[in-house]
Design a protein around this motif. Structure first.
Motif, PDB file in Angstrom:
ATOM      1  N   MET A 132       0.857  -1.184   0.000  1.00 17.21           N
ATOM      2  CA  MET A 132       0.000   0.000   0.000  1.00 17.21           C
ATOM      3  C   MET A 132       0.890   1.231   0.000  1.00 17.21           C
ATOM      4  SD  MET A 132      -3.263  -0.853   2.469  1.00 17.21           S
ATOM      5  CE  MET A 132      -4.262   0.464   1.730  1.00 17.21           C
ATOM      6  N   GLY A 133       0.345   2.321  -0.478  1.00 17.50           N
ATOM      7  CA  GLY A 133       1.181   3.511  -0.491  1.00 17.50           C
ATOM      8  C   GLY A 133       0.523   4.701  -1.148  1.00 17.50           C
ATOM      9  N   TRP A 134       1.362   5.649  -1.548  1.00 17.55           N
ATOM     10  CA  TRP A 134       0.883   6.921  -2.081  1.00 17.55           C
ATOM     11  C   TRP A 134       1.703   7.328  -3.293  1.00 17.55           C
ATOM     12  CZ3 TRP A 134      -3.391   9.053   0.126  1.00 17.55           C
ATOM     13  CH2 TRP A 134      -3.761   8.532   1.370  1.00 17.55           C
ATOM     14  N   TYR A 135       1.006   7.834  -4.283  1.00 17.35           N
ATOM     15  CA  TYR A 135       1.611   8.490  -5.435  1.00 17.35           C
ATOM     16  C   TYR A 135       1.027   9.903  -5.498  1.00 17.35           C
ATOM     17  CZ  TYR A 135       3.592   4.172  -7.343  1.00 17.35           C
ATOM     18  OH  TYR A 135       4.344   3.033  -7.557  1.00 17.35           O
ATOM     19  N   ARG A 136       1.640  10.755  -6.274  1.00 24.36           N
ATOM     20  CA  ARG A 136       1.108  12.105  -6.450  1.00 24.36           C
ATOM     21  C   ARG A 136       1.306  12.581  -7.875  1.00 24.36           C
ATOM     22  NH1 ARG A 136       5.501  15.534  -2.788  1.00 24.36           N
ATOM     23  NH2 ARG A 136       7.272  15.383  -4.230  1.00 24.36           N
ATOM     24  N   GLN A 137       0.456  13.518  -8.269  1.00 31.26           N
ATOM     25  CA  GLN A 137       0.542  14.098  -9.601  1.00 31.26           C
ATOM     26  C   GLN A 137       0.307  15.588  -9.516  1.00 31.26           C
ATOM     27  OE1 GLN A 137      -2.002  12.293 -12.557  1.00 31.26           O
ATOM     28  NE2 GLN A 137      -0.708  13.041 -14.208  1.00 31.26           N
ATOM     29  N   ALA A 138       1.324  16.342  -9.887  1.00 36.94           N
ATOM     30  CA  ALA A 138       1.224  17.792  -9.930  1.00 36.94           C
ATOM     31  C   ALA A 138       0.758  18.219 -11.318  1.00 36.94           C
ATOM     32  CB  ALA A 138       2.573  18.419  -9.605  1.00 36.94           C
ATOM     33  N   PRO A 139       0.185  19.409 -11.448  1.00 35.60           N
ATOM     34  CA  PRO A 139      -0.280  19.885 -12.757  1.00 35.60           C
ATOM     35  C   PRO A 139       0.825  19.864 -13.802  1.00 35.60           C
ATOM     36  CG  PRO A 139      -1.095  21.311 -11.027  1.00 35.60           C
ATOM     37  CD  PRO A 139      -0.127  20.372 -10.376  1.00 35.60           C
ATOM     38  N   GLY A 140       0.554  19.266 -14.944  1.00 38.08           N
ATOM     39  CA  GLY A 140       1.521  19.222 -16.029  1.00 38.08           C
ATOM     40  C   GLY A 140       2.633  18.206 -15.868  1.00 38.08           C
ATOM     41  N   LYS A 141       2.548  17.398 -14.807  1.00 38.21           N
ATOM     42  CA  LYS A 141       3.594  16.400 -14.553  1.00 38.21           C
ATOM     43  C   LYS A 141       3.003  15.003 -14.513  1.00 38.21           C
ATOM     44  CE  LYS A 141       6.748  19.457 -12.043  1.00 38.21           C
ATOM     45  NZ  LYS A 141       7.588  19.606 -10.813  1.00 38.21           N
TER      46      LYS A 141
END
Length: 119
Positions: free
Chosen positions: A34-43
């Motif tokens: 289990m875990g976490w990912y992230r997405q910033a605008p334009g990335k």
């Protein structure tokens, strides 16, 4: 099918803290990671941190020492404690889970929660 529901996102000033929570429900045989990912605008979406059922954690270099990850195997919950937040941590954070069975890997994603770090 497995559902992942995140909570805990929001607005915070640089240097502040937030705690993200994710609960898994549904037809859970076993969640090996289990875990976490992230997405910033334009990335592109990127790894933040994951933890195995055995407690082995893996962190992105950008969050090491700031974002400890915790998991409760009994309740199928995972938490991300985000400390010393920076503006570059602003992104949509997605909960992730993986089940590994012989010959097959199943990946599950939450709907995402917004984290905004602003001055």
């Amino acid at each position: 099918q497995v559902q992942l529901v995140e909570s805990g996102g929001g607005l915070v000033q640089p240097g502040g803290s937030l705690r993200l929570s994710c609960a898994a429900s549904g037809s859970i045989f076993r969640l090996d990671v289990m875990g976490w990912y992230r997405q910033a605008p334009g990335k592109e979406r990127e790894l933040v941190a994951t933890i195995t059922s055995g407690g082995v954690a893996n962190y992105a270099d950008s969050v090491k020492g700031r974002f400890p990850i915790y998991k409760d195997n009994t309740s199928n919950k995972v938490w991300l404690q985000m400390n010393s937040l920076k503006p570059e941590d602003t992104a949509v954070y997605y909960c992730y889970a993986q089940s590994q069975v012989p010959g097959t890997v199943y990946d599950y994603w939450g709907q995402g929660t917004q984290v905004t770090v602003f001055s």
